[in-house]
Structure formats: structure tokens, C-alpha cells
Design an enzyme around this catalytic site. Structure first.
Site, PDB file in Angstrom:
ATOM      1  N   GLN A 176      -4.398   8.829   1.275  1.00 49.36           N
ATOM      2  CA  GLN A 176      -5.665   8.656   0.581  1.00 49.36           C
ATOM      3  C   GLN A 176      -6.250   7.288   0.870  1.00 49.36           C
ATOM      4  OE1 GLN A 176      -5.392   7.555  -3.558  1.00 49.36           O
ATOM      5  NE2 GLN A 176      -6.885   9.077  -4.142  1.00 49.36           N
ATOM      6  N   GLY A 177      -7.433   7.242   1.456  1.00 51.88           N
ATOM      7  CA  GLY A 177      -8.069   5.961   1.755  1.00 51.88           C
ATOM      8  C   GLY A 177      -9.134   5.628   0.733  1.00 51.88           C
ATOM      9  N   SER A 211      -8.835   2.391  -2.025  1.00 55.32           N
ATOM     10  CA  SER A 211      -9.005   0.961  -2.331  1.00 55.32           C
ATOM     11  C   SER A 211      -9.251   0.138  -1.074  1.00 55.32           C
ATOM     12  CB  SER A 211      -7.747   0.416  -3.012  1.00 55.32           C
ATOM     13  OG  SER A 211      -7.552   1.031  -4.247  1.00 55.32           O
ATOM     14  N   SER A 247      -1.153   4.700   0.349  1.00 55.26           N
ATOM     15  CA  SER A 247       0.240   5.140   0.224  1.00 55.26           C
ATOM     16  C   SER A 247       0.686   5.895   1.463  1.00 55.26           C
ATOM     17  CB  SER A 247       0.414   6.064  -0.983  1.00 55.26           C
ATOM     18  OG  SER A 247      -0.109   5.461  -2.126  1.00 55.26           O
ATOM     19  N   GLU A 272      -5.180  12.425  -9.589  1.00 51.69           N
ATOM     20  CA  GLU A 272      -4.220  11.360  -9.309  1.00 51.69           C
ATOM     21  C   GLU A 272      -3.629  10.847 -10.618  1.00 51.69           C
ATOM     22  OE1 GLU A 272      -5.755   7.937  -7.266  1.00 51.69           O
ATOM     23  OE2 GLU A 272      -3.757   7.152  -6.902  1.00 51.69           O
ATOM     24  N   GLU A 328      -6.405  -1.010 -17.995  1.00 55.41           N
ATOM     25  CA  GLU A 328      -7.644  -1.493 -18.619  1.00 55.41           C
ATOM     26  C   GLU A 328      -8.830  -0.622 -18.223  1.00 55.41           C
ATOM     27  OE1 GLU A 328      -5.269  -3.343 -17.167  1.00 55.41           O
ATOM     28  OE2 GLU A 328      -4.509  -4.146 -19.057  1.00 55.41           O
TER      29      GLU A 328
END
Lengths: 396, 380
Positions: free
Chosen positions: A131-132, A134, A166, A249, A380
Site C-alpha cells: 500500500q503506497g 504515507s 509495508s 485497515e 489522536e
């Protein structure tokens, strides 16, 4: 109900016949997980056979439609399958971002051709996905991502950098968020594309973590190519797909690492082994015992919540933002569990390499768990989502 | 079975929600309190509850009840909790009925019609010290003629001063700490040498200290078997604890709901205080805790309905009572802090939730008691 009981009996019999004995042993660590894909080496014949047999029935993705290779099971049947697998401690036949994340997004947003091309290899464990999302400058502010994709008619040319990808070094394909309109407001210029990692313009460099392992990579794109037919949903509407997928996710991360599940020692077992017991069987350290007892109540309550959430989600009864709550609570609880394992394990748990410590598993798991409340949206960020979308508190 | 309410259960919730809100909102509780009510509940409301079928919810249809389970009982109790309604429902319709179901046909025949009609109230005389610990029962029941003579002191007997029926745990054998040797008795109102001293508690409810000074009862007052009272006592406590968890969840949810509303309405620095991230994160954390507690409660109720005296169900009840104890404590504390100054006033309801939550936390054992038992049963 009678149908479900028939299904249970048949499933139980089939699992008895088809699940190899080695695949009923607890998963000891990452090395026991089957990820599939072009570069994967099976750890044993049993692991290979188990994947093939389950994939043949579509039970690596039990609820996906059978036309795309899935099991075509109802929610009730899928729950029965899960129960019957836990009954014999069967290992999951396949760990897969394709199943957990990309698949649900393709089923909702993909074209018929995309589903036909990509879903069956996922079910069979032939293609491993990463998964691309961040980027160095786009973490909690994910929509600020800068990786650029230029429209070249039948394909895109992609330049930029992803981070925390990942297993990018082990994956075959990537599903990737890219900026296709730099002038639009940040949520409205993003597209969701799929492309093969095996091309000259893609480079993945593993990042070494405090736990010593390197599950994440920095991933660089220099004129990488993605075919237009692999644009999922509309151009510049990738954020809709991304949001939907983040829900999955979070759902996945929230279920990780808590209680039972054939994960070896329980927390009380760790403590009893390290600390010892009084004549009446109580743990010798009364304060540690109290901390563990309080944790175990919360863990049991959270397991009930995980079951409730799964049932509600499948029935379409859950709040759409509920995965944020699950992700927040599950990851915080897992961090707490790991802190208690370290405290209960004492100096034995400090060992980093010895055979007795299974290569420092307690310490490494403890350190790894700190990432749980960061990856997939920090705690958060989840609390922001809950207050905005569920409690509907006013914006700042 | 899916871990959420069925359609029938949702319908029951909707009707209970409307009914309790209309008949007995927080103002009802205030009225009783401010009028120095000496009964502890409103008998007319108890009749209304009976008419709705709430007091007979756990009785089988053959016994004249609704034939429903702990999930349904909890659905009603949660509304009672949300509205802080003083009601004998938990002690009478849930806990006592669960004990009497186990205890012999003559008890059912005698008490179920009266309870179902809202004409009788039951109280549980279990606790002997400030902390709930039924295995430590010391009160004695000596054989005497055809029956028993009860001697000892019980406390925190909710509705004890007005109850038509007291369910009393006493020792016919064994010693404190043992579960064998405890016998459960049904003692009727007005028994000689029994006296109840009603004490006003922090939440304005009434609970009694009951003295038994050689109270004589017949052999057929025994619920279940002599020396084997732990079985029906456990069934009663499991029902009571699951019910108290549901009521407490209602208190916590009610406190949270009025607090979320307050966060949206109260302005400071020219903006609603709910726009401050410091408060948003605390409110969101509270939401998460309440969701998890709700799942724990529903799980316990479903298991009790599936296997009423199973270890698994009892363990889930420990989890539910401990979890709701902590969660409701959090909800009322955060609630008062969110309300700030007005949260300290008697005029605002949030403080009343704090008081009710504290009482329910102690009822049938606090979080520590249940977490400790769970640890014992898990072998550490």
C-alpha cells in the site's frame, strides 16, 4: 439456522480432512505466516498445500463473490467457518493486504475488468500487494501527499516518494495514492492507481526499526509507469477510495494481537512463569496480579466488542466511523499488553537474541507494538474522527 | 447468534425508552427525593411496570410471564439507568425471580403472580459487611423444630424496609469462605424478631440494615436445597450483576449523552467548548469505553440466556460488572468536569448520575471484586 448447522457439519468435516496437522500449531512469528506472491518461499509443504486447498474453495476470501474466486459465503457462514477454524487452531492460510485492503476497495469501486483481472490472483495468493499511502511530508495529513502522476493518455508517469510502505521490498504490485491534479484542493486532486513493482522506475529500501526488523520501506518512483486501465474509480476521486480503504485497515489493525488466537503464552502464564505463585495459587506479586487482572477484564470486554463490531459491520448496522474507535481501542490495549508482558517477564524478557527468548520475541513485540497507534492513522487522528463523525462535536 | 439486538429486542428498547422517559424521567426521581419519600420507589409506577410486563420479563410464559431473557431484561434496565428511575425492578423482577425460578414450584406459585401484578416487592439480604463477598456469609440458620432459626445482621438490603419477600443467605453448615453450607431462605414481611432500619444513601435511595434475632422460618422457606444454596444464589447474583451492569451502562450512557450535548451548547471564548481538542479527545475516549462496556454487557446477557448456569456465562458476567463499574465511573467523572461549575450544583442532573453510578458500582460486587474472581478462576 438448520442450513447453518448443516454448513457447520460439512465445514468441520472438510477442515478435519484438509487442514494439515502442522497448520494447527500456533503461529510463532512472522516466519510462520504465509504471504504468497511471486517472491514468496513456502516454509513447508504443509503451508503450500493448506493455501492451495483453501484457495480452491475460495475460503482465503470467504465472503467475496465466487465469480472472482471468493467463497461466496454469507456473513453467518463466514462466522461459522471462522469458528470452526479456531476450534482446531487452524492457521490463517494466507496473510494478504490484497484480501484485507485492496479487495474490498476493488469490490466497491473497481470495474468489472479490474475485478476479473486482480481478485482471483489475490484469492490464490499469487500476487502480493503493498500500500503506497504515507509520504515523508504526508503522515497524519495524508491528503497532503505530493507523489505526482502525469496523464499520458493510456498511462500515467509517476514520480515521488512513499514511506512506511509495508513489505514493499517483498510485494509484486502496489496500490498507490498519487496526485493527478496539483491545482485542485488537496482532497480533490488525488487518484488511486495500481501498478507492477517489477519495473526499473521503482525502488524499495527497507527501514530498520527499533524492534530490529524491517517490515516498512521507503519507496521511490522515478518515471514509474501505471496503465490507465488500472486507475481505480474516477481520476481525482481517489480520496473516496482511500477513505473507504482506511476503514478496512483500521478494522484489521484493531483485531491484531489480542488474546488467544493461538499466539502462545497468555499474560498470566508469562507472569506465573517469571514471578511464581503463593501456596494458594495466586501470583506472588500482588500489584502485578492486580494490573494483569484489570487488563484481562478489558481484553475480554474488547474481544466482545470485536465480535459485536464484526457482526454489526457485516449487517450494515455499524457507524461508518466505528473502525476508528476499534483501531484506537485495540491498539492502545495491545500496547498495554506488551508493557505488562515486559514488566511480568522481568530480566528474561530483556533478552534480544537467545534461543530461550525465541530471538528476543517479547522485547521485539513490545517495541513493534508502539507503532500500532501510529500506523493507519494515529490514535489522536482516530479520536478526531470519533469526535467529528460520531459525536458530531463542532469543528475547531 | 449475532452480538447485537434482534429486531424484537430493538422494538422492546424503543417502547421501554419512550415509556420510562415519559413516566419516570429524572424529574420523577427528584420529586420523590425532595418530597422525602420513605418508600424508596413509587408503587403506582411499579404497577405500571408490571402492566408493561417488565416485572415478569424473566418468568416463563407457563408461569404467567413474558418468557424473555436477560438481554430483554437489560434493555429495560438500561432505560431505568438512563433516567435514574427508583424502581424495584432489578431486585424483584430480575434477581429474586432468577432465584425463585431455581428454588421450587411452591415459591413460584406463591410469589410470581404477585410480582407479575406489581403487588409484591422483593429484597436481597446478602451482604454482611461494607464490601460484597457472599462466600464469606456468616449469618447462621440453626435447625429448630420443623424449620430454621435465623440469626445475624445484613446490610445494603435495597427495599429491605418495605419488601414483601426477603431472600436471605445464611449458613447451615461449613464456615465463612466456603460455598458449601450456605442455604437460601425466603422470609416474609413481618416475620417476628426481624427488624429493618432504612438508611438514606448518597443517591437518595433507601437500603436497610436488617437484624435477624432468631427469626423462625418453616422448612419450606428454603430456596433449593439445604446447604446447597450457592447454586440458586449464584443464579440470582448472575442475573442481578448482569442487570446491574445494564442499569449502570444506562447511567454511564445517560451521563455521556447529556455531557456531549453540553459540550455543543456551552460557549467560552466565543466558541462552543466542544470545539476544543482537549475536550474532544476526552469525549471520544469516553465513547470508546462505553462501546466496549456495552459489548461486554450484551455478551454476558446472551451467554446467560444460552447457558444460565454455565462457567462461561458467569465469567462474562464478571467482565460486564467490572467493565461497567470502571466505565460508568469514568463517564460521570468526565461528565462533571465537562460541566465544570454547574456540574457541582444540585440543579444540574450530571451530579445525580455520579451518585447513582457510585451506588450501582458497589451493588453485587465492585470492579475489583469481579476482576479478582476472574483472576482466581483463571488460575493466578
Amino acid at each position: 439456522m438448520a442450513d447453518l448447522e448443516t454448513f457447520r457439519a460439512e465445514t468441520r468435516a472438510w477442515l478435519e480432512d484438509n487442514c494439515p496437522p502442522e497448520m494447527r500449531e500456533p503461529v510463532r512469528g512472522d516466519e510462520d505466516q504465509c504471504w504468497g506472491g511471486r517472491k514468496f518461499t513456502f516454509q513447508s509443504e504443509a503451508q503450500k498445500v493448506w493455501l492451495e486447498r483453501m484457495a480452491e474453495k475460495g475460503w482465503t476470501a470467504p465472503m467475496w463473490p465466487s465469480e472472482y474466486g471468493g467463497g461466496g459465503l454469507s456473513a453467518g457462514e463466514a462466522k461459522v467457518l471462522q469458528q470452526e477454524m479456531s476450534r482446531i487452531n487452524a492457521r490463517p492460510p494466507l496473510s494478504s493486504f490484497g484480501i484485507w485492503m485492496l479487495g474490498p476497495a476493488l469490490l466497491k469501486f473497481g470495474t468489472e475488468a479490474q475485478k476479473k483481472e486482480h481478485l482471483p490472483p489475490i484469492v490464490r495468493g499469487e500476487i502480493r500487494w503493498c500500500q503506497g499511502y504515507s509520504e515523508p511530508g504526508a503522515g497524519s495529513d495524508l491528503a497532503g501527499l505530493q507523489t505526482k502522476a502525469v496523464d499520458k493518455g493510456d498511462h500515467f508517469i509517476i514520480n515521488g516518494q512513499k514511506v512506511w510502505t509495508s513489505y514493499a521490498d517483498k510485494a509484486d504490485w502496489i496500490f498507490c495514492l498519487v496526485r493527478t491534479d496539483p491545482d485542485a484542493p488537496k482532497h480533490k486532486g488525488i487518484s488511486f492507481v495500481l501498478f507492477d513493482m517489477d519495473q526499473p522506475g521503482v525502488e524499495a529500501r527497507p527501514i530498520k526499526l527499533i524492534s530490529g526488523s524491517s517490515p516498512f520501506c521507503e519507496t521511490y518512483f522515478s518515471d514509474a509507469r501505471a496503465e490507465k486501465k488500472n486507475l481505480v474509480y474516477e481520476q481525482n476521486k481517489g480520496w473516496d477510495v482511500a477513505k473507504y480503504l482506511l476503514g478496512h485497515e483500521r478494522e484489521m489493525i484493531s483485531g491484531m494481537g489480542l488474546g488467544g488466537g493461538g499466539k502462545g503464552q497468555t499474560l498470566p502464564e508469562v507472569a506465573l512463569a517469571a514471578i511464581g505463585e503463593e501456596d494458594d495459587g495466586r501470583l506472588r506479586d500482588p500489584l502485578m496480579r492486580a494490573e494483569i487482572a484489570m487488563f484481562e477484564v478489558r481484553a475480554a470486554a474488547y474481544r466482545a466488542q470485536a465480535e459485536r463490531f464484526a457482526d454489526e459491520w457485516k449487517a450494515g448496522k455499524a457507524n461508518p466511523a466505528q473502525p476508528s474507535m476499534m483501531k484506537y481501542y485495540g491498539t492502545e490495549l495491545n500496547k498495554r499488553r506488551n508493557e505488562l508482558v515486559m514488566a511480568a517477564g522481568g530480566t528474561d524478557a530483556l533478552e534480544w537474541e537467545s534461543e530461550e527468548s525465541n530471538g528476543g520475541k517479547k522485547a521485539r513485540d513490545w517495541l513493534r507494538s508502539k507503532g500500532n497507534s501510529i500506523e493507519g492513522g494515529t490514535s489522536e487522528v482516530q479520536l478526531n474522527i470519533i469526535s467529528k463523525r460520531i459525536l458530531e462535536l463542532p469543528a475547531a | 447468534m449475532a452480538l447485537y439486538l434482534t429486531e424484537d429486542q430493538e422494538m422492546l428498547r424503543d417502547s421501554a425508552e419512550g415509556f420510562v422517559r415519559e413516566k419516570a424521567p429524572v424529574a420523577h426521581m427528584r420529586k420523590l427525593r425532595d418530597g422525602d419519600d420513605k418508600t424508596g420507589y413509587d408503587p403506582a409506577l411499579w404497577k405500571d411496570f408490571a402492566e408493561m410486563g417488565f416485572s415478569s420479563i424473566l418468568m416463563s410464559e407457563d408461569d404467567g410471564g413474558l418468557g424473555l431473557g436477560h438481554v430483554e431484561a437489560g434493555v429495560v434496565l438500561e432505560e431505568v439507568g438512563k433516567n435514574l428511575t427508583p424502581s424495584p425492578l432489578l431486585s424483584t423482577g430480575i434477581a429474586a425471580v432468577a432465584a425463585l425460578k431455581e428454588g421450587g414450584a411452591h415459591h413460584r406459585e406463591k410469589w410470581f403472580p404477585k410480582i407479575a401484578a406489581g403487588d409484591a416487592v422483593a429484597a436481597l439480604a446478602i451482604d454482611e459487611t461494607a464490601k460484597h463477598d457472599p462466600a464469606m456469609t456468616r449469618m447462621s440458620a440453626e435447625r429448630s423444630g420443623n424449620g430454621f432459626k435465623l440469626s445475624g445482621r445484613k446490610q445494603f438490603v435495597v427495599h429491605g424496609h418495605v419488601a414483601d419477600l426477603l431472600i436471605v443467605a445464611a449458613r447451615t453448615g461449613g464456615s465463612a469462605g466456603e460455598t458449601d453450607g450456605i442455604t437460601l431462605f425466603a422470609v416474609e414481611k413481618g416475620a417476628a424478631k426481624m427488624s429493618a432500619d432504612a438508611r438514606r444513601l448518597t443517591d437518595a435511595s433507601l437500603a436497610s440494615v436488617v437484624e435477624f434475632d432468631g427469626v423462625e422460618v418453616d422448612a419450606d422457606a428454603v430456596i433449593g436445597e439445604v446447604d446447597q444454596g450457592w447454586g440458586p444464589l449464584s443464579a440470582m447474583l448472575a442475573a442481578g450483576r448482569a442487570g446491574a451492569s445494564a442499569e449502570m451502562l444506562g447511567v454511564g450512557q445517560g451521563a455521556a449523552d447529556i455531557s456531549y450535548t453540553y459540550l455543543k451548547e456551552r460557549t467560552q471564548f466565543g466558541v462552543p467548548i466542544g470545539s476544543f481538542q482537549a475536550l474532544q479527545h476526552r469525549a471520544a475516549h469516553l465513547y470508546a469505553e462505553l462501546e466496549v462496556a456495552r459489548a461486554a454487557v450484551l455478551k454476558a446477557q446472551q451467554l446467560l440466556d444460552e447457558q444460565p448456569d454455565g462457567t462461561k456465562a458467569y465469567r462474562a458476567v464478571h467482565v460486564a460488572k467490572a467493565m461497567t463499574g470502571w466505565t460508568t465511573t469514568l463517564a460521570v467523572q468526565e461528565g462533571v468536569q465537562f460541566h465544570a461549575g454547574v456540574g457541582m450544583t444540585d440543579e444540574y442532573d450530571i451530579g445525580l448520575y455520579m451518585k447513582r453510578g457510585r451506588v450501582l458500582s458497589e451493588l453485587f460486587g465492585d470492579a475489583n471484586y469481579h476482576a479478582n474472581l476472574l483472576a482466581r478462576e483463571s488460575g493466578y
